[in-house]
Structure formats: C-alpha cells, structure tokens
Design a protein around this motif. Structure first.
Motif, PDB file in Angstrom:
ATOM      1  N   LYS A  85       0.843  -1.211   0.000  1.00  0.00           N
ATOM      2  CA  LYS A  85       0.000   0.000   0.000  1.00  0.00           C
ATOM      3  C   LYS A  85       0.879   1.262   0.000  1.00  0.00           C
ATOM      4  O   LYS A  85       0.676   2.190  -0.784  1.00  0.00           O
ATOM      5  CB  LYS A  85      -0.900  -0.029   1.245  1.00  0.00           C
ATOM      6  N   LEU A  86       1.881   1.277   0.872  1.00  0.00           N
ATOM      7  CA  LEU A  86       2.758   2.454   0.977  1.00  0.00           C
ATOM      8  C   LEU A  86       3.595   2.610  -0.281  1.00  0.00           C
ATOM      9  O   LEU A  86       3.773   3.721  -0.799  1.00  0.00           O
ATOM     10  CB  LEU A  86       3.658   2.326   2.210  1.00  0.00           C
ATOM     11  N   ASN A  87       4.101   1.488  -0.788  1.00  0.00           N
ATOM     12  CA  ASN A  87       4.930   1.543  -1.992  1.00  0.00           C
ATOM     13  C   ASN A  87       4.134   2.058  -3.185  1.00  0.00           C
ATOM     14  O   ASN A  87       4.620   2.872  -3.978  1.00  0.00           O
ATOM     15  CB  ASN A  87       5.508   0.150  -2.266  1.00  0.00           C
ATOM     16  N   LYS A  88       2.908   1.603  -3.295  1.00  0.00           N
ATOM     17  CA  LYS A  88       2.052   2.076  -4.404  1.00  0.00           C
ATOM     18  C   LYS A  88       1.750   3.561  -4.270  1.00  0.00           C
ATOM     19  O   LYS A  88       1.723   4.299  -5.250  1.00  0.00           O
ATOM     20  CB  LYS A  88       0.731   1.292  -4.419  1.00  0.00           C
ATOM     21  N   ALA A  89       1.502   3.985  -3.034  1.00  0.00           N
ATOM     22  CA  ALA A  89       1.164   5.398  -2.798  1.00  0.00           C
ATOM     23  C   ALA A  89       2.385   6.294  -2.992  1.00  0.00           C
ATOM     24  O   ALA A  89       2.263   7.490  -3.244  1.00  0.00           O
ATOM     25  CB  ALA A  89       0.609   5.570  -1.386  1.00  0.00           C
ATOM     26  N   GLN A  90       3.586   5.692  -2.853  1.00  0.00           N
ATOM     27  CA  GLN A  90       4.844   6.456  -2.934  1.00  0.00           C
ATOM     28  C   GLN A  90       4.876   7.623  -1.962  1.00  0.00           C
ATOM     29  O   GLN A  90       5.414   8.697  -2.262  1.00  0.00           O
ATOM     30  CB  GLN A  90       5.085   6.935  -4.378  1.00  0.00           C
ATOM     31  N   LYS A  91       4.293   7.420  -0.800  1.00  0.00           N
ATOM     32  CA  LYS A  91       4.422   8.400   0.281  1.00  0.00           C
ATOM     33  C   LYS A  91       4.141   7.713   1.607  1.00  0.00           C
ATOM     34  O   LYS A  91       3.498   6.658   1.638  1.00  0.00           O
ATOM     35  CB  LYS A  91       3.512   9.609   0.068  1.00  0.00           C
ATOM     36  N   ILE A  92       4.647   8.332   2.682  1.00  0.00           N
ATOM     37  CA  ILE A  92       4.504   7.720   3.999  1.00  0.00           C
ATOM     38  C   ILE A  92       4.525   8.814   5.066  1.00  0.00           C
ATOM     39  O   ILE A  92       5.223   9.824   4.911  1.00  0.00           O
ATOM     40  CB  ILE A  92       5.640   6.690   4.237  1.00  0.00           C
ATOM     41  N   LYS A  93       3.763   8.590   6.137  1.00  0.00           N
ATOM     42  CA  LYS A  93       3.735   9.557   7.243  1.00  0.00           C
ATOM     43  C   LYS A  93       4.511   8.979   8.424  1.00  0.00           C
ATOM     44  O   LYS A  93       4.157   7.917   8.948  1.00  0.00           O
ATOM     45  CB  LYS A  93       2.292   9.855   7.646  1.00  0.00           C
ATOM     46  N   VAL A  94       5.563   9.669   8.806  1.00  0.00           N
ATOM     47  CA  VAL A  94       6.444   9.228   9.893  1.00  0.00           C
ATOM     48  C   VAL A  94       6.246  10.139  11.101  1.00  0.00           C
ATOM     49  O   VAL A  94       6.430  11.361  10.993  1.00  0.00           O
ATOM     50  CB  VAL A  94       7.923   9.254   9.437  1.00  0.00           C
ATOM     51  N   GLY A  95       5.895   9.545  12.227  1.00  0.00           N
ATOM     52  CA  GLY A  95       5.780  10.313  13.465  1.00  0.00           C
ATOM     53  C   GLY A  95       7.118  10.362  14.168  1.00  0.00           C
ATOM     54  O   GLY A  95       7.760   9.329  14.363  1.00  0.00           O
ATOM     55  N   THR A  96       7.555  11.566  14.535  1.00  0.00           N
ATOM     56  CA  THR A  96       8.819  11.700  15.264  1.00  0.00           C
ATOM     57  C   THR A  96       8.775  12.945  16.121  1.00  0.00           C
ATOM     58  O   THR A  96       7.793  13.689  16.126  1.00  0.00           O
ATOM     59  CB  THR A  96      10.030  11.686  14.293  1.00  0.00           C
ATOM     60  N   LYS A  97       9.855  13.175  16.876  1.00  0.00           N
ATOM     61  CA  LYS A  97       9.956  14.384  17.686  1.00  0.00           C
ATOM     62  C   LYS A  97      10.540  15.505  16.819  1.00  0.00           C
ATOM     63  O   LYS A  97      11.297  15.246  15.882  1.00  0.00           O
ATOM     64  CB  LYS A  97      10.862  14.143  18.897  1.00  0.00           C
ATOM     65  N   PHE A  98      10.182  16.738  17.177  1.00  0.00           N
ATOM     66  CA  PHE A  98      10.708  17.897  16.429  1.00  0.00           C
ATOM     67  C   PHE A  98      11.661  18.739  17.286  1.00  0.00           C
ATOM     68  O   PHE A  98      12.168  19.755  16.834  1.00  0.00           O
ATOM     69  CB  PHE A  98       9.552  18.805  15.963  1.00  0.00           C
ATOM     70  N   ASP A  99      11.854  18.313  18.552  1.00  0.00           N
ATOM     71  CA  ASP A  99      12.593  19.199  19.472  1.00  0.00           C
ATOM     72  C   ASP A  99      13.598  18.445  20.337  1.00  0.00           C
ATOM     73  O   ASP A  99      13.881  18.870  21.441  1.00  0.00           O
ATOM     74  CB  ASP A  99      11.591  19.966  20.344  1.00  0.00           C
ATOM     75  N   GLN A 100      14.092  17.305  19.828  1.00  0.00           N
ATOM     76  CA  GLN A 100      15.076  16.527  20.585  1.00  0.00           C
ATOM     77  C   GLN A 100      16.361  16.388  19.763  1.00  0.00           C
ATOM     78  O   GLN A 100      16.449  15.555  18.852  1.00  0.00           O
ATOM     79  CB  GLN A 100      14.489  15.147  20.923  1.00  0.00           C
ATOM     80  N   PRO A 101      17.373  17.220  20.115  1.00  0.00           N
ATOM     81  CA  PRO A 101      18.611  17.205  19.335  1.00  0.00           C
ATOM     82  C   PRO A 101      19.238  15.813  19.279  1.00  0.00           C
ATOM     83  O   PRO A 101      19.269  15.100  20.274  1.00  0.00           O
ATOM     84  CB  PRO A 101      19.522  18.183  20.085  1.00  0.00           C
ATOM     85  N   GLY A 102      19.705  15.446  18.087  1.00  0.00           N
ATOM     86  CA  GLY A 102      20.354  14.144  17.910  1.00  0.00           C
ATOM     87  C   GLY A 102      19.393  13.037  17.548  1.00  0.00           C
ATOM     88  O   GLY A 102      19.786  12.012  17.001  1.00  0.00           O
ATOM     89  N   PHE A 103      18.104  13.195  17.831  1.00  0.00           N
ATOM     90  CA  PHE A 103      17.121  12.139  17.535  1.00  0.00           C
ATOM     91  C   PHE A 103      16.053  12.597  16.552  1.00  0.00           C
ATOM     92  O   PHE A 103      15.771  11.924  15.558  1.00  0.00           O
ATOM     93  CB  PHE A 103      16.512  11.609  18.838  1.00  0.00           C
ATOM     94  N   GLY A 104      15.449  13.734  16.827  1.00  0.00           N
ATOM     95  CA  GLY A 104      14.480  14.312  15.901  1.00  0.00           C
ATOM     96  C   GLY A 104      14.331  15.770  16.257  1.00  0.00           C
ATOM     97  O   GLY A 104      13.713  16.112  17.261  1.00  0.00           O
ATOM     98  N   GLN A 105      14.986  16.626  15.480  1.00  0.00           N
ATOM     99  CA  GLN A 105      14.908  18.056  15.754  1.00  0.00           C
ATOM    100  C   GLN A 105      14.847  18.808  14.442  1.00  0.00           C
ATOM    101  O   GLN A 105      15.652  18.567  13.552  1.00  0.00           O
ATOM    102  CB  GLN A 105      16.121  18.533  16.559  1.00  0.00           C
ATOM    103  N   LYS A 106      13.885  19.709  14.359  1.00  0.00           N
ATOM    104  CA  LYS A 106      13.771  20.517  13.143  1.00  0.00           C
ATOM    105  C   LYS A 106      14.914  21.513  13.088  1.00  0.00           C
ATOM    106  O   LYS A 106      15.111  22.293  14.024  1.00  0.00           O
ATOM    107  CB  LYS A 106      12.443  21.262  13.127  1.00  0.00           C
ATOM    108  N   GLY A 107      15.660  21.455  12.010  1.00  0.00           N
ATOM    109  CA  GLY A 107      16.757  22.394  11.839  1.00  0.00           C
ATOM    110  C   GLY A 107      16.443  23.386  10.737  1.00  0.00           C
ATOM    111  O   GLY A 107      15.269  23.608  10.400  1.00  0.00           O
ATOM    112  N   LEU A 108      17.500  23.941  10.165  1.00  0.00           N
ATOM    113  CA  LEU A 108      17.314  24.955   9.130  1.00  0.00           C
ATOM    114  C   LEU A 108      16.640  24.377   7.892  1.00  0.00           C
ATOM    115  O   LEU A 108      15.977  25.079   7.147  1.00  0.00           O
ATOM    116  CB  LEU A 108      18.677  25.553   8.748  1.00  0.00           C
ATOM    117  N   SER A 109      16.802  23.070   7.683  1.00  0.00           N
ATOM    118  CA  SER A 109      16.192  22.431   6.510  1.00  0.00           C
ATOM    119  C   SER A 109      14.663  22.444   6.595  1.00  0.00           C
ATOM    120  O   SER A 109      13.975  22.214   5.606  1.00  0.00           O
ATOM    121  CB  SER A 109      16.671  20.977   6.393  1.00  0.00           C
ATOM    122  N   GLY A 110      14.126  22.687   7.782  1.00  0.00           N
ATOM    123  CA  GLY A 110      12.664  22.655   7.957  1.00  0.00           C
ATOM    124  C   GLY A 110      12.142  21.255   8.196  1.00  0.00           C
ATOM    125  O   GLY A 110      10.970  21.062   8.483  1.00  0.00           O
ATOM    126  N   LYS A 111      13.039  20.261   8.071  1.00  0.00           N
ATOM    127  CA  LYS A 111      12.639  18.870   8.330  1.00  0.00           C
ATOM    128  C   LYS A 111      13.375  18.373   9.565  1.00  0.00           C
ATOM    129  O   LYS A 111      14.501  18.802   9.818  1.00  0.00           O
ATOM    130  CB  LYS A 111      13.009  17.989   7.140  1.00  0.00           C
TER     131      LYS A 111
END
Ligand code: GLU
Length: 292
Positions: A46-72
């Motif tokens: 299903k995901l491969n056919k859709a060619q997109k996926i929604k990933v849940g992560t943190k946006f404010d934990q440096p080193g693991f999941g933090q939004k930087g200048l890239s916006g991602k």
C-alpha cells in the motif's frame, strides 16, 4: 481566475507524475512503485504504491528528531525511519513528518495519523496493549539533568526528602518511573508536553532537575554545555522501538528484517555516527530484535 490556476497546477502535477513514472527503473532510488514488489494487500504494498509515507517523530530533541534549518526533522530516529522508507521503495523526500510528542504516540498510530513512529519510543508491555513495536534499534537509560553547579542531586534518591522539584513529560516512561522516588508527587513533579519546556524551567530555576532518557538530556547538554550536566548514572533501560499498528505483524516483521539488515551492513552505525553519536553517548553492539 482561481479555477484556471487550480487547473494549471493539476496539469503540472500530472506532467510531473508522468515524468517520474518514465524514470522509475532504478531500484535504489525507488522512483516508481514497480521497482519493489510486496505481498498483495500488505501495508508495504500500500505504501509503496502510494509512494508516500507519514512518519511520526519528535521535532525538538537534538540528535534524535529536531527541526533544523532544513525545515525537516533531523536525527537518529529520522535516519532509522529513512532506512525503513528506502526499503519500502519510497524516496526520502516523499516522507511527511508528523510531530508526535510523547503522550500522543499511541493515538497517532491507532488513529492512522502516522504509518509508523520513530520517536525515542520505549518498548513496554503497557504500550503493547494498544500498538506493536519493531526493534529494539537502540537502548537508552533514564537519567537526570541538573544545573552545572548543582551538587545536591546525585540520582533518583535525591527526591526522597520532599524538597526538590523535577520536570518530565506527560505520557513518558521516565515521568512514571521517577514517581517511585518522589516523596510528594503533587508538589515535586512538574509535567509538560515536551522536553524543551522542562529544560527552560530548569534553566530559569522553576525546577531543580529534568528527568528522561540519557541521550535526550545529552542533546540538551551539547546545545548548552555551560549550563547543564547529568547528575549520575542511568537507572533504567529504555529500549527504543518503531511503533506500528498492533495487528500489523507483516509490517512489523518487515521493519525487523530491515533493522537487522541495517545492523549488519553499516547503515545503522552510520546513522548514529552522523547524528546522536556526536553527543558523547555510546551506540554499543546491535540489540537483539524481539520478534514476539
Ligand atoms: N523513551 C521514553 C519514552 O518512550 C522517554 C522519551 C520520550 O518521552 O520520548 O517514554
């Protein structure tokens, strides 16, 4: 006017799709749904056919999941998620990142707001009642962050006399664990929805400590070495897993296979070295995948 613009955008999108389909012969780039094949009806298909996926992560934990200048978001969790997404034959730029603070992770999986969660997410039995975990892919441990000049807090027992305030995050395992060492939860435990709020409360003197996984705290220390330090040794084990829907055993198995491959081909270690590995925590040997 408005209709014309919508039509023009739609036409451009159709053209772009057509071009992408023509170039879809490179399996590594995963540019087309035809480049990988998965069992009919599976989440992978299903995901491969859709060619997109929604990933849940943190946006404010440096080193693991933090939004930087890239916006991602950037970090080890994000890199591990990308290894899984690549194996699904989906290009990394087709990932939609959804911020999943600690307390919303199970709901986000159950409700389908995300397809998977990679967010410093400790595997435990209580969470397994609602969702399933692939992994572990890393083992952290709970620790305590204090101000650099603090000599009064040395571990969880330092909260037993009822005087010190400690901050953690709602819906996290450390918030539950520290209750065992606190004399008066009502006055001593301060809960927020994200860790930076705890860090700021510590810096501002509203609380005496922050507790969560060592690697999260090390990220905040790396950002402000003059202000913070760890108070002692880790006092729990926090094995990190990838959260998926409880009933989706095929997707969980696929992720477990992908993690094992990444442990063996160097991509897991590279993901670490490029991210959280810069903050002084150890990667250790690859954990044993728990195929329950
Ligand atoms: N690993 C712990 C947990 O899953 C703490 C980190 C977090 O809140 O994300 O609850």
């Amino acid at each position: 006017m408005r209709m014309k613009r919508v039509a023009a955008v739609a036409a451009a999108a159709t053209l772009a799709l057509g071009l992408a389909a023509c170039g879809g012969d490179d399996a590594d780039e995963g540019t087309g749904s035809g480049s990988k094949s998965f069992a009919a009806g599976s989440t992978m298909e299903k995901l491969n056919k859709a060619q997109k996926i929604k990933v849940g992560t943190k946006f404010d934990q440096p080193g693991f999941g933090q939004k930087g200048l890239s916006g991602k978001p950037e970090g080890f969790d994000v890199e591990v998620a990308k290894l899984i997404v690549k194996e699904l034959g989906i290009p990394a730029d087709k990932i939609e990142y959804v911020e999943t603070p600690s307390k919303v992770r199970e709901d986000a999986i159950v409700n389908g707001t995300v397809d998977l969660v990679a967010a410093t997410y400790t595997i435990n039995d209580k969470r397994k009642e609602r969702i399933a975990f692939a992994g572990p892919y890393y083992e952290a441990g709970q620790n305590i962050l204090v101000k650099k000049d603090d000599t009064t807090i040395t571990g969880p027992d330092s909260f037993k006399d009822g005087t010190k305030k400690v901050c953690s995050v709602t819906g996290s395992t450390p918030a539950e664990e520290i209750k065992k060492s606190i004399k008066d939860v009502g006055t001593q435990l301060v809960l927020f929805d994200t860790y930076p709020k705890c860090r700021d409360a510590l810096k501002g003197g509203q609380v005496d400590a922050v507790t969560t996984d060592n690697v999260i705290l090390l990220g905040y220390i790396a950002e402000d070495e003059a202000s913070f330090k760890l108070a002692g040794d880790n006092f729990t084990k926090e094995p990190y897993g990838i959260g998926v829907k409880k009933e989706d055993t095929d997707f969980r198995n696929f992720i477990n296979d992908t993690l094992e491959k990444a442990f063996n081909d160097g991509s897991w270690k590279k993901a670490w070295d490029d991210t959280a590995g810069k903050f002084g925590a150890e990667l250790g040997t690859a954990p044993t995948i728990n195929r329950y």
